[in-house]
Design a protein around this motif. Sequence first.
Motif, PDB file in Angstrom:
ATOM      1  N   ASP A 177       0.825  -1.208   0.000  1.00 45.74           N
ATOM      2  CA  ASP A 177       0.000   0.000   0.000  1.00 45.74           C
ATOM      3  C   ASP A 177       0.859   1.257   0.000  1.00 45.74           C
ATOM      4  O   ASP A 177       1.943   1.283   0.565  1.00 45.74           O
ATOM      5  CB  ASP A 177      -0.853   0.064   1.286  1.00 45.74           C
ATOM      6  CG  ASP A 177      -2.152  -0.697   1.127  1.00 45.74           C
ATOM      7  OD1 ASP A 177      -2.458  -1.092  -0.004  1.00 45.74           O
ATOM      8  OD2 ASP A 177      -2.835  -0.905   2.149  1.00 45.74           O
ATOM      9  N   TRP A 178       0.336   2.295  -0.628  1.00 44.22           N
ATOM     10  CA  TRP A 178       0.857   3.645  -0.390  1.00 44.22           C
ATOM     11  C   TRP A 178      -0.355   4.479  -0.006  1.00 44.22           C
ATOM     12  O   TRP A 178      -1.141   4.874  -0.867  1.00 44.22           O
ATOM     13  CB  TRP A 178       1.564   4.188  -1.629  1.00 44.22           C
ATOM     14  CG  TRP A 178       2.252   5.506  -1.380  1.00 44.22           C
ATOM     15  CD1 TRP A 178       1.902   6.450  -0.463  1.00 44.22           C
ATOM     16  CD2 TRP A 178       3.403   6.016  -2.059  1.00 44.22           C
ATOM     17  NE1 TRP A 178       2.773   7.511  -0.503  1.00 44.22           N
ATOM     18  CE2 TRP A 178       3.698   7.276  -1.483  1.00 44.22           C
ATOM     19  CE3 TRP A 178       4.219   5.548  -3.078  1.00 44.22           C
ATOM     20  CZ2 TRP A 178       4.769   8.050  -1.911  1.00 44.22           C
ATOM     21  CZ3 TRP A 178       5.283   6.328  -3.512  1.00 44.22           C
ATOM     22  CH2 TRP A 178       5.561   7.570  -2.935  1.00 44.22           C
ATOM     23  N   LEU A 179      -0.517   4.675   1.295  1.00 47.18           N
ATOM     24  CA  LEU A 179      -1.693   5.373   1.789  1.00 47.18           C
ATOM     25  C   LEU A 179      -1.396   6.864   1.876  1.00 47.18           C
ATOM     26  O   LEU A 179      -0.435   7.275   2.521  1.00 47.18           O
ATOM     27  CB  LEU A 179      -2.091   4.840   3.165  1.00 47.18           C
ATOM     28  CG  LEU A 179      -3.328   5.485   3.799  1.00 47.18           C
ATOM     29  CD1 LEU A 179      -4.588   5.083   3.068  1.00 47.18           C
ATOM     30  CD2 LEU A 179      -3.450   5.113   5.264  1.00 47.18           C
ATOM     31  N   MET A 180      -2.200   7.661   1.193  1.00 47.09           N
ATOM     32  CA  MET A 180      -2.012   9.107   1.209  1.00 47.09           C
ATOM     33  C   MET A 180      -2.930   9.726   2.255  1.00 47.09           C
ATOM     34  O   MET A 180      -4.136   9.485   2.246  1.00 47.09           O
ATOM     35  CB  MET A 180      -2.368   9.688  -0.158  1.00 47.09           C
ATOM     36  CG  MET A 180      -1.426   9.281  -1.262  1.00 47.09           C
ATOM     37  SD  MET A 180       0.172  10.072  -1.047  1.00 47.09           S
ATOM     38  CE  MET A 180       1.065   9.407  -2.459  1.00 47.09           C
ATOM     39  N   LEU A 181      -2.348  10.511   3.133  1.00 44.67           N
ATOM     40  CA  LEU A 181      -3.141  11.235   4.117  1.00 44.67           C
ATOM     41  C   LEU A 181      -3.399  12.617   3.545  1.00 44.67           C
ATOM     42  O   LEU A 181      -2.458  13.380   3.318  1.00 44.67           O
ATOM     43  CB  LEU A 181      -2.339  11.406   5.412  1.00 44.67           C
ATOM     44  CG  LEU A 181      -2.352  10.256   6.399  1.00 44.67           C
ATOM     45  CD1 LEU A 181      -1.432  10.597   7.558  1.00 44.67           C
ATOM     46  CD2 LEU A 181      -3.755  10.031   6.893  1.00 44.67           C
ATOM     47  N   ILE A 182      -4.653  12.931   3.299  1.00 40.21           N
ATOM     48  CA  ILE A 182      -4.942  14.250   2.736  1.00 40.21           C
ATOM     49  C   ILE A 182      -5.989  14.959   3.575  1.00 40.21           C
ATOM     50  O   ILE A 182      -6.684  14.344   4.385  1.00 40.21           O
ATOM     51  CB  ILE A 182      -5.391  14.163   1.255  1.00 40.21           C
ATOM     52  CG1 ILE A 182      -6.537  13.163   1.131  1.00 40.21           C
ATOM     53  CG2 ILE A 182      -4.250  13.768   0.358  1.00 40.21           C
ATOM     54  CD1 ILE A 182      -7.110  13.072  -0.267  1.00 40.21           C
TER      55      ILE A 182
END
Lengths: 347, 274
Positions: free
Chosen positions: B33-38
């Motif tokens: 996973d590459w989880l983006m926190l936005i």
Amino acid sequence: MKNKNTATHGFGPKEYLLCAAATLAVFLLCVCLGSVNLPLADTLAAFRDILTGTVPEETTLAYRILQPVRLPRILCASLSGAALSLCGACMQGLLKNPLADGSTLGVSAGASLGAICSIAFGFSVPGLLFSGTMVSAVIAAFISLAIILSFAYRLDASLSTNTIILIGIVYSMLVSAMSNLVITFAGDRVKTITFWNMGSLQGTSYPNAAALAICLLVCGGILLLTAEELNAFSIGEENARSIGVNVRAVRLRVLICVSILIGVCVSIGGSISFVGLITPHLVRPLTGPNHKRLLPASLFGGAIFLLLADLCARTILAPRELPIGVVTSIVGSILFVHIFYTGRKQR
Amino acid sequence: MEKAELLSVQNLSVALSGKHILQDVSFTLNEGDWLMLIGPNGAGKSTLINAVSQAIPYSGNIRILGKDSKQMKSRSLARAIGVLNQNHYVGYGFTVEEVIRLGLYSHREGFFSLRAPSKSAENSAFGKAKYTSFDPDQAVFDAAGKTGLTELLSHSILTLSGGELQRTFLAQLFVQDPQILILDEPANHLDLIYQQQIFSLVKEWQSRPDRAVLSVVHDLSLAKKYGSRALLLRNGQTAALGTVSEVMSPELLESVYSMDVYAWMQDLYGRWSR
């Protein structure tokens, strides 16, 4: 020094030997010089007698001066210098603050208060030699550090340079006032306290030197083994945590060792300020900021610095003697302004 | 095959001086996973990262590689999670090499013995099966090479530009080689060319087995390009969690950012057609 290995690795045997030789040379110089100058040959002969424990039937002048007075004092000077400089270097790394030192943070002042209370009220731990001043100075040093740091963290979690120094100064003032308060009630002990408080190694003894040596061996050893963690701290506490340093444990370990060393030094020599501030600054241009090299170099550099300061204190106005704290403060503040100024210009 | 769960966060709440910064945030991070926190400023993105990396007190349950994070020792935590911070204020003139070398810290047991990092044999050179045994000097040199710092190894970090400094700390992380990489604004201070390089380096790093990335990005285009999943935060609470295309829908973004994000992006990037 361009070699990649010397740039990243710690002190090797060669560096240790070189520094030890330099310290020994200064040590011998200081033993020979004083209000009475002694020839080197006599000094060495007296040394041999003291080390082997034989008391010559016809005691030489060198023996009579060295054995009871000059040698213990010089031992204490070199050991306190080494301990204070090591503490300064460690705190400057731990707090990532080039101005940190026992005297700027108010730790020395706190330790003094502890020691003064114990002198004035005469309490001591039974069974331990000169334990009263030493133990109370160590405890007071630790409490001071805890108070100063918890305040600093609460006010400014990033521990910026100015906040912590400001808190240290305010704390020093408060503690000095309390010390003065104690002194006003000390009655006939005022003179002892005042002279001791100015910082003096006059009248130190072999047990003093032994206590210093033991503390330096244990606490100094632990601090030297914490060099890599201190490197991480002096790059940044967040970074230290990220690479896996146990931030709380290391901080506590360093603070305890530093408190013990400063407390013991203060209880023996009074507040000898600026040593821990100046020495790391003097050796850093040679060693770089890497604590694997900075800490041992500060250890030896501090010994040499305080030996020379003590020599000045003994000889400049001979036969009168200056308190060593006066000498280190004068030399230290001039040096510090110089370092600060040249540092500014280079940027 | 079921992807391994590397990080699980359940009911995470953070309160600072009585104020709730994060409330009941839950998500998991699986292998690959590459989880983006936005989310907008002040939504709690950095706080979330600080809690996951155990830098601040929190309530809730965080499990890292299946273990309760509060029970983990610092070094094993660092072998699992590495953090690239947003700001680097450096005070002393360490060399670039000394800083990168600190990445080896967590791989050392106790004071002296140097142990090969877990799975180093197949993974340390970015999956190239390069080392038979772990060589710390080679690891430092490789990390410097990947981040374009070989020429600067002996330079003082005080003389570096912001971008060079950021790459130095990224190189340190590559040497540390944790399984979960946490990035707080990784492209901060970076020139476009290095921004692209950093993101593709991280992408390459993350595509190896047993790796995952959690990152805060402000640039929503970067989040869209590199993220596999996204967590949208609003006032410390989860506004949306899912794949990037689900979370970054025009309606959701507009409600959280209080503006028509899609129109703005089209306005910005529409000007670039040749």
